[in-house]
Each structure stands twice: as C-alpha cells, then as structure tokens.
Write a protein that holds these residues in place. Structure first.
Motif, PDB file in Angstrom:
ATOM      1  N   THR A 162       0.672  -0.977  -0.304  1.00  0.00           N
ATOM      2  CA  THR A 162      -0.083  -0.414  -0.033  1.00  0.00           C
ATOM      3  C   THR A 162       1.282   0.905  -0.038  1.00  0.00           C
ATOM      4  OG1 THR A 162      -0.560   0.020   2.742  1.00  0.00           O
ATOM      5  CG2 THR A 162      -1.259  -1.523   1.279  1.00  0.00           C
ATOM      6  N   ALA A 163       0.118   2.350   0.181  1.00  0.00           N
ATOM      7  CA  ALA A 163       0.965   3.606   0.189  1.00  0.00           C
ATOM      8  C   ALA A 163       2.168   3.488   1.581  1.00  0.00           C
ATOM      9  CB  ALA A 163       0.037   4.719  -0.186  1.00  0.00           C
ATOM     10  N   GLU A 164       1.353   2.996   2.391  1.00  0.00           N
ATOM     11  CA  GLU A 164       2.084   3.065   3.825  1.00  0.00           C
ATOM     12  C   GLU A 164       3.412   2.488   3.435  1.00  0.00           C
ATOM     13  OE1 GLU A 164      -1.246   2.594   3.352  1.00  0.00           O
ATOM     14  OE2 GLU A 164      -1.314   5.373   3.832  1.00  0.00           O
ATOM     15  N   GLY A 165       3.224   0.710   2.764  1.00  0.00           N
ATOM     16  CA  GLY A 165       4.631   0.607   3.015  1.00  0.00           C
ATOM     17  C   GLY A 165       4.080  -1.132   2.119  1.00  0.00           C
ATOM     18  N   TYR A 166       5.356  -1.676   1.916  1.00  0.00           N
ATOM     19  CA  TYR A 166       4.506  -3.006   2.160  1.00  0.00           C
ATOM     20  C   TYR A 166       5.407  -4.029   3.585  1.00  0.00           C
ATOM     21  CZ  TYR A 166       5.907  -7.435  -0.133  1.00  0.00           C
ATOM     22  OH  TYR A 166       6.665  -9.014  -0.373  1.00  0.00           O
ATOM     23  N   ILE A 167       4.539  -4.388   3.455  1.00  0.00           N
ATOM     24  CA  ILE A 167       4.173  -5.908   4.102  1.00  0.00           C
ATOM     25  C   ILE A 167       4.246  -7.680   3.722  1.00  0.00           C
ATOM     26  CG2 ILE A 167       3.230  -7.086   6.032  1.00  0.00           C
ATOM     27  CD1 ILE A 167       1.391  -4.708   6.252  1.00  0.00           C
ATOM     28  N   PRO A 168       5.559  -8.028   3.515  1.00  0.00           N
ATOM     29  CA  PRO A 168       5.777  -9.141   3.123  1.00  0.00           C
ATOM     30  C   PRO A 168       4.719 -10.440   3.264  1.00  0.00           C
ATOM     31  CG  PRO A 168       7.763  -9.032   4.699  1.00  0.00           C
ATOM     32  CD  PRO A 168       6.607  -7.562   4.495  1.00  0.00           C
ATOM     33  N   ALA A 169       4.930 -11.561   3.338  1.00  0.00           N
ATOM     34  CA  ALA A 169       3.380 -12.737   3.137  1.00  0.00           C
ATOM     35  C   ALA A 169       4.261 -13.266   4.503  1.00  0.00           C
ATOM     36  CB  ALA A 169       2.925 -13.721   2.198  1.00  0.00           C
ATOM     37  N   GLU A 170       3.321 -14.557   5.177  1.00  0.00           N
ATOM     38  CA  GLU A 170       3.485 -15.120   6.837  1.00  0.00           C
ATOM     39  C   GLU A 170       4.064 -16.180   6.091  1.00  0.00           C
ATOM     40  OE1 GLU A 170       0.653 -15.719   9.417  1.00  0.00           O
ATOM     41  OE2 GLU A 170      -0.045 -13.484   8.849  1.00  0.00           O
ATOM     42  N   LYS A 171       5.215 -16.322   6.075  1.00  0.00           N
ATOM     43  CA  LYS A 171       5.894 -18.308   6.080  1.00  0.00           C
ATOM     44  C   LYS A 171       4.742 -19.216   5.600  1.00  0.00           C
ATOM     45  CE  LYS A 171      10.789 -17.132   7.441  1.00  0.00           C
ATOM     46  NZ  LYS A 171      11.710 -17.306   8.196  1.00  0.00           N
ATOM     47  N   LYS A 172       3.719 -19.368   6.464  1.00  0.00           N
ATOM     48  CA  LYS A 172       2.847 -20.264   6.733  1.00  0.00           C
ATOM     49  C   LYS A 172       2.613 -19.855   5.614  1.00  0.00           C
ATOM     50  CE  LYS A 172       3.197 -21.744  11.540  1.00  0.00           C
ATOM     51  NZ  LYS A 172       2.480 -21.712  12.187  1.00  0.00           N
ATOM     52  N   PHE A 173       1.698 -19.181   5.162  1.00  0.00           N
ATOM     53  CA  PHE A 173       0.916 -18.684   4.218  1.00  0.00           C
ATOM     54  C   PHE A 173       1.578 -19.365   2.938  1.00  0.00           C
ATOM     55  CE2 PHE A 173      -0.559 -16.170   0.664  1.00  0.00           C
ATOM     56  CZ  PHE A 173      -1.559 -16.672   0.640  1.00  0.00           C
ATOM     57  N   LEU A 174       2.720 -18.358   2.553  1.00  0.00           N
ATOM     58  CA  LEU A 174       3.592 -19.392   1.245  1.00  0.00           C
ATOM     59  C   LEU A 174       3.946 -20.303   1.369  1.00  0.00           C
ATOM     60  CD1 LEU A 174       6.529 -16.122   1.161  1.00  0.00           C
ATOM     61  CD2 LEU A 174       4.075 -16.581   0.256  1.00  0.00           C
ATOM     62  N   ARG A 175       3.488 -21.432   2.513  1.00  0.00           N
ATOM     63  CA  ARG A 175       3.722 -22.672   2.477  1.00  0.00           C
ATOM     64  C   ARG A 175       2.307 -23.345   1.668  1.00  0.00           C
ATOM     65  NH1 ARG A 175       6.432 -27.501   1.450  1.00  0.00           N
ATOM     66  NH2 ARG A 175       6.148 -28.980   2.010  1.00  0.00           N
ATOM     67  N   VAL A 176       0.959 -22.461   2.400  1.00  0.00           N
ATOM     68  CA  VAL A 176      -0.119 -23.088   2.130  1.00  0.00           C
ATOM     69  C   VAL A 176       0.051 -22.941   1.062  1.00  0.00           C
ATOM     70  CG1 VAL A 176      -2.523 -22.715   2.563  1.00  0.00           C
ATOM     71  CG2 VAL A 176      -1.203 -23.178   4.815  1.00  0.00           C
ATOM     72  N   VAL A 177       0.064 -22.288   0.035  1.00  0.00           N
ATOM     73  CA  VAL A 177       0.271 -22.036  -1.181  1.00  0.00           C
ATOM     74  C   VAL A 177       1.117 -22.934  -1.994  1.00  0.00           C
ATOM     75  CG1 VAL A 177       0.612 -20.127  -3.218  1.00  0.00           C
ATOM     76  CG2 VAL A 177      -0.557 -19.278  -1.313  1.00  0.00           C
ATOM     77  N   GLU A 178       1.622 -23.476  -1.932  1.00  0.00           N
ATOM     78  CA  GLU A 178       3.248 -24.247  -2.527  1.00  0.00           C
ATOM     79  C   GLU A 178       2.161 -25.401  -2.080  1.00  0.00           C
ATOM     80  OE1 GLU A 178       7.067 -26.410  -1.652  1.00  0.00           O
ATOM     81  OE2 GLU A 178       7.043 -24.174  -0.148  1.00  0.00           O
ATOM     82  N   LEU A 179       1.532 -25.918  -1.255  1.00  0.00           N
ATOM     83  CA  LEU A 179       1.038 -27.055  -0.847  1.00  0.00           C
ATOM     84  C   LEU A 179      -0.112 -27.495  -2.130  1.00  0.00           C
ATOM     85  CD1 LEU A 179       1.517 -27.523   3.311  1.00  0.00           C
ATOM     86  CD2 LEU A 179       2.126 -28.602   0.912  1.00  0.00           C
ATOM     87  N   MET A 180      -0.960 -26.190  -1.990  1.00  0.00           N
ATOM     88  CA  MET A 180      -2.153 -26.127  -2.076  1.00  0.00           C
ATOM     89  C   MET A 180      -1.489 -26.746  -4.239  1.00  0.00           C
ATOM     90  SD  MET A 180      -4.884 -25.608  -0.851  1.00  0.00           S
ATOM     91  CE  MET A 180      -5.760 -24.794  -1.917  1.00  0.00           C
ATOM     92  N   ARG A 181      -0.491 -25.679  -4.383  1.00  0.00           N
ATOM     93  CA  ARG A 181       0.302 -26.275  -6.063  1.00  0.00           C
ATOM     94  C   ARG A 181       0.157 -27.260  -6.036  1.00  0.00           C
ATOM     95  NH1 ARG A 181      -0.592 -25.889 -11.069  1.00  0.00           N
ATOM     96  NH2 ARG A 181       1.220 -25.488 -12.373  1.00  0.00           N
TER      97      ARG A 181
END
Length: 359
Positions: A162-181
């Motif tokens: 956003t205009a206020e800054g960048y917040i990276p994704a949680e590692k657990k979210f990224l792992r969920v995405v990888e497992l779903m793929r």
C-alpha cells in the motif's frame, strides 16, 4: 465469331461473380480469429494501463466491447448489347458490354464504459472464494490464484503493498500456497456444491491423500496442521472471512480486482524521476530499497518502444511493458483477465455479439 466469343466471356465472368457472391462462409473463420485476437489484445493493454495508472494515482477506468456488427455486401452486374447494320453494302456489327461490382465492409462496434453497479460488482467487490477454487480445479495455477486473489486463509496473511509500505507474506501462508499447488498437480483438490435444506448452496473442499501415497498423505497432513483443520474429516466448508468458526471450515478472505491491480502496480518499474517529483507513488522496489526484483510480477519501463514485448502501453511519455519471456508476469495478466470475468457473474448484459449478414 469474335463478337460471340466476347459475349460468352462476359457471361462467364458474370456467372463467376454471382457464384462467389455468398461471402458469409468464407469470412467466418477469418473474422472470428481477427476479432478474438483484437479483443484479447485490447483487454491486455487496458489492464496493463490501469495497473500503471494506479502508481500515478489515477482512477481506474474500463471500457467493455458491447457489440460487434460486421456487415458485408457484394453487388455485381453485367450489361450486354449487340446491333447489326448495313452501310454501303457492308455489314457492320457492334457489341456493347459492361461489368460492374460493388463490395462493402461496414463494421459497427459499440463500447460500454464500466460504471455504477457493474463497476462495483466487477472491480470493487471481493471475488467469491468458491469461484477462485473452481478456477483452481479447472487448472489455473493455485499458487498464482492464491497470491493474487487471497488476502488471508484461516488467519494466515498474504503480502500487502500500500501507500503506507510493504508487508511481506507470512511464511506459513506461502507454504500453504506451495502445498495447494502440489496437491493441484496431483489431482487431489476437489470442490463440491451442497444445497442445504433452506435452499442455500454451500461449497466444500476436500483433499485426497491418494491410494497409499506417503508423500501425498504427508502433504495433506501438513496442510491441515498449518490451517488448524480437523484431519479426521474428509471435507471442509469454504466460507468468506478472516478466521473460521471451527476446525472444519476454511475461511478465505479474498480481495477485489481493484486490490489485485493495486498490488501488481507496486511491481511496476516507474521512472525514478517521476517518484522523485512525487508524480508517482513508491513501489515495492523503493519501499524495500531493492535495485531490482527477481522472480515475481514485473512491468518494465523505457523511453523507447520495446521490440520483444508480450504487451506494452505508452503513458506519460514512457513505455511500460511485460517481457515476452517473463512467464510469471504473463500468467498473472491472464489470471487477472480471468478473474475480471469471474467477478462479472451478476451482469445481465449480453455477451459481445458478432453478426455477419451475407448477401
């Protein structure tokens, strides 16, 4: 004899023209391809332009192709005339002939600005979680769908720019995405619609661990642990929200098309002078202090027109484009256009129509 031959030739020419006067069958394959290619290209350019405009704090604006009416006519005619006369004991013959033809191509294209309720429904309303999961089951890459269209799943948060800054994704979210793929590639994700007693429909998602597959079973177990699901049941109710009410629900907080475009706009390589002059807002590259970004969506910019671009637009004196070899960015653009179609499920307007009258 020569006069007769000329007359026969003209008649044959006329018969040939009238025999070819039915233009419809010959134009169908060409017109469908040309119009489909043109509309697809315009959708890509319009989407890219809106992504770039967000960085310059410009409002989004979409124009739909409402209707295409392409009319062809072919008119042919032949005039024949002959006369015989006698002049000073000589017999003279004359032949008057003429062939005429008229070809008309008159396409009519109507455009509909996306405003009001259709704009709210298509651009500002969060996408239905069920629609996103059906896209996954249809073969659209799950990692791309989740990274673009899901803000959080069972409380695990995606990244945010956003205009206020960048917040990276949680590692657990990224792992969920990888497992779903991985489960998607193995054919282990299934969606089911159940009609309840109150005539309301509910969507359920199940993860099949495979026939004795240790790897698949471990992936399903890890996914259930990350999402805090009850591993003893076979299906989970899909709901919209940030957190589930029980361990038998999967809560997905999806985002709108506007949010997706804004997130992608943070990955645009805006000329640094535009940021320094505050004409454009900072992006991920500036927020994180990176010189360049690898492995994700990226829109490049240059002063000259690119020669090997998947799609390019000119805006504020600069060219913005996606490299034709950048498969991640190309896939993201395709998914965005697909999601725009999914978001417009409530529209009652007719689909683009191609009408080709043949005479």
């Amino acid at each position: 004899m020569k006069t007769r031959s000329c007359a026969i030739s003209l008649i044959l020419t006329y018969l040939f023209l009238t025999g070819c006067a039915s233009l419809g069958p010959a134009t169908v394959s060409r017109d469908r391809f040309d119009y489909a290619s043109s509309i697809t290209e315009s959708w890509k350019r319009q989407t890219l332009l809106n992504i770039v405009k967000i960085r310059y704090i410009e409002p989004l604006f979409f124009v739909d192709v409402g209707q295409i009416v392409s009319g062809y006519t072919l008119e042919t005619g032949v005039n024949l005339g002959a006369s015989d006369g006698k002049l000073n004991s000589f017999v003279a013959s004359s032949l008057n002939a003429g062939v005429s033809g008229k070809y008309t191509d008159r396409p009519t294209i109507t455009y509909t600005p996306l405003t009001g309720a259709p704009f709210v429904r298509s651009v500002m309303t969060p996408i239905s979680p069920a629609h996103l999961l059906f896209a996954v089951q249809s073969g659209v890459p799950a990692d791309m769908i989740f990274r673009l269209g899901v803000g959080s799943i069972n409380g695990l948060r995606n990244d945010s720019a956003t205009a206020e800054g960048y917040i990276p994704a949680e590692k657990k979210f990224l792992r969920v995405v990888e497992l779903m793929r991985r489960l998607q590639l193995a054919g282990s994700i299934h969606i089911k619609i159940v009609r309840q007693k109150d005539n309301q429909e509910s969507t359920f998602i199940s993860f099949l661990s495979g026939n004795g597959s240790t790897e698949r079973s471990s992936q399903v177990k890890e996914l259930c642990d990350l999402l805090k699901l009850d591993a003893t049941v076979h299906s989970y109710k899909l709901i919209y929200g940030s957190v589930p009410d029980s361990n038998r629900e999967i809560a997905m907080q999806t985002v709108s098309v506007m949010h997706m475009l804004a997130s992608l706009s943070a990955r645009v390589e805006v000329p640094l002078k535009d940021i320094a002059e505050k004409r454009a807002s900072p992006g991920v590259r500036e927020m994180k202090g990176e010189a360049k970004r690898e492995g994700g969506f990226l829109v490049k910019s240059s002063d000259t027109e690119p020669q090997d671009a998947y799609i390019s637009v000119r805006y504020r004196g600069a060219w913005f484009w996606i490299d034709d070899g950048d498969q991640i960015s190309k896939r993201a653009m395709s998914v965005i256009i697909l999601i725009l179609s999914l978001a417009d499920t409530g529209s009652d307007k007719p689909l683009p129509l191609v009408t080709i009258p043949a005479q």
